[in-house]
Design an enzyme around this catalytic site. Structure first.
Site, PDB file in Angstrom:
ATOM      1  N   GLY A  46       2.075   3.358   8.431  1.00 22.40           N
ATOM      2  CA  GLY A  46       2.251   1.772   8.604  1.00 22.40           C
ATOM      3  C   GLY A  46       2.630   0.977   7.087  1.00 22.40           C
ATOM      4  CD  GLN A  51       0.330  -1.799   2.601  1.00 22.62           C
ATOM      5  OE1 GLN A  51       1.141  -1.874   3.681  1.00 22.62           O
ATOM      6  NE2 GLN A  51      -0.290  -0.805   2.267  1.00 22.62           N
ATOM      7  CB  CYS A 106      -5.103   1.159   3.165  1.00 21.28           C
ATOM      8  SG  CYS A 106      -3.806  -0.305   2.867  1.00 21.28           S
ATOM      9  CG  LEU A 107       0.227   4.047   2.429  1.00 20.09           C
ATOM     10  CD1 LEU A 107       1.993   3.605   2.914  1.00 20.09           C
ATOM     11  CD2 LEU A 107       0.338   5.520   2.030  1.00 20.09           C
ATOM     12  CG  HIS A 148      -4.340  -1.356   8.508  1.00 18.24           C
ATOM     13  ND1 HIS A 148      -5.393  -0.462   8.179  1.00 18.24           N
ATOM     14  CD2 HIS A 148      -3.505  -1.476   7.578  1.00 18.24           C
ATOM     15  CE1 HIS A 148      -5.008  -0.436   6.737  1.00 18.24           C
ATOM     16  NE2 HIS A 148      -3.974  -0.955   6.446  1.00 18.24           N
ATOM     17  CD  GLU A 149       0.328  -1.441   8.397  1.00 13.16           C
ATOM     18  OE1 GLU A 149       0.642  -2.223   7.063  1.00 13.16           O
ATOM     19  OE2 GLU A 149      -0.205  -0.485   8.383  1.00 13.16           O
ATOM     20  CG  HIS A 152      -1.646  -4.784   4.901  1.00 12.07           C
ATOM     21  ND1 HIS A 152      -2.343  -4.713   3.518  1.00 12.07           N
ATOM     22  CD2 HIS A 152      -1.652  -3.564   5.201  1.00 12.07           C
ATOM     23  CE1 HIS A 152      -2.741  -3.516   3.293  1.00 12.07           C
ATOM     24  NE2 HIS A 152      -2.416  -2.931   4.271  1.00 12.07           N
TER      25      HIS A 152
HETATM   26 NI    NI Z   1      -2.627  -0.730   4.669  1.00 13.82          NI
END
Ligand code: NI
Length: 183
Positions: A46, A51, A106-107, A148-149, A152
């Protein structure tokens, strides 16, 4: 298609509120394509606009290519095979009282994982890749991922759900990785 640079904590853009898009036009579709490519390359399941330093309400997910060695318990529910999903202006319109606990990563917080508690099932309204109104009911990993997204897009990270001790431990580890230029 081209790739974006993924922003790593700490960065103010990860704490900001993303703004709704007026419509899904070619520019937004291009952004979705680029975000998917960025996510596949990372690799991740995701990615939200914040991000990659864009502050519009766009996110992408793909659970079908998931391949994390340390987490494969041999079980693949059908919903985890869901292919690319692109969302603009996603909005949770219903959530279950039932809670689910799952390990998240998370990236933007590379190589760190922690258990996060969330509503087990959510229904999300959004504009799809063609700009059409769509709805998704998500459970399991997909549910955690979409929540989660969306977080963000509201400037919230999964570490914000942890104790401040755990959170600062994780953030310190990322800082250390940054210094060692592993990231
Ligand atoms: Ni994330």
């Amino acid at each position: 298609m081209s790739k974006y640079k993924i922003i790593i904590v700490p960065d103010p853009v990860l704490k900001q509120q993303a703004q709704p898009v007026a419509r899904v036009d070619d520019a937004i579709r291009q952004q979705m394509d680029n975000m998917l490519e960025t996510m596949y390359d990372a690799p991740g399941i995701g990615l939200a606009a914040n991000q990659v330093s864009l502050l519009n309400r766009v996110l992408v997910m793909d659970l079908s290519r998931r391949n994390r060695d340390d987490e494969d318990e041999g079980e693949q529910t059908p919903e985890q095979n869901i292919g690319p999903i692109c969302m603009a202006n996603p909005e949770i319109v219903w959530e279950s009282e039932e809670i689910s606990v799952m390990e998240e990563g998370c990236l933007s917080i590379p190589q760190q994982y922690a258990e996060v508690k969330r509503p087990a099932i959510v229904r999300v309204k959004y504009l799809d890749y063609d700009g059409k109104q769509a709805e998704l009911e998500a459970e399991g990993l997909l549910s955690h991922c979409v929540q989660h997204e969306i977080d963000h897009l509201n400037g919230v990270l999964f570490v914000d759900y942890l104790s401040s001790l755990k959170r600062s431990m994780i953030l310190r580890k990322v800082e250390k990785l940054k210094k060692q230029e592993v990231l």
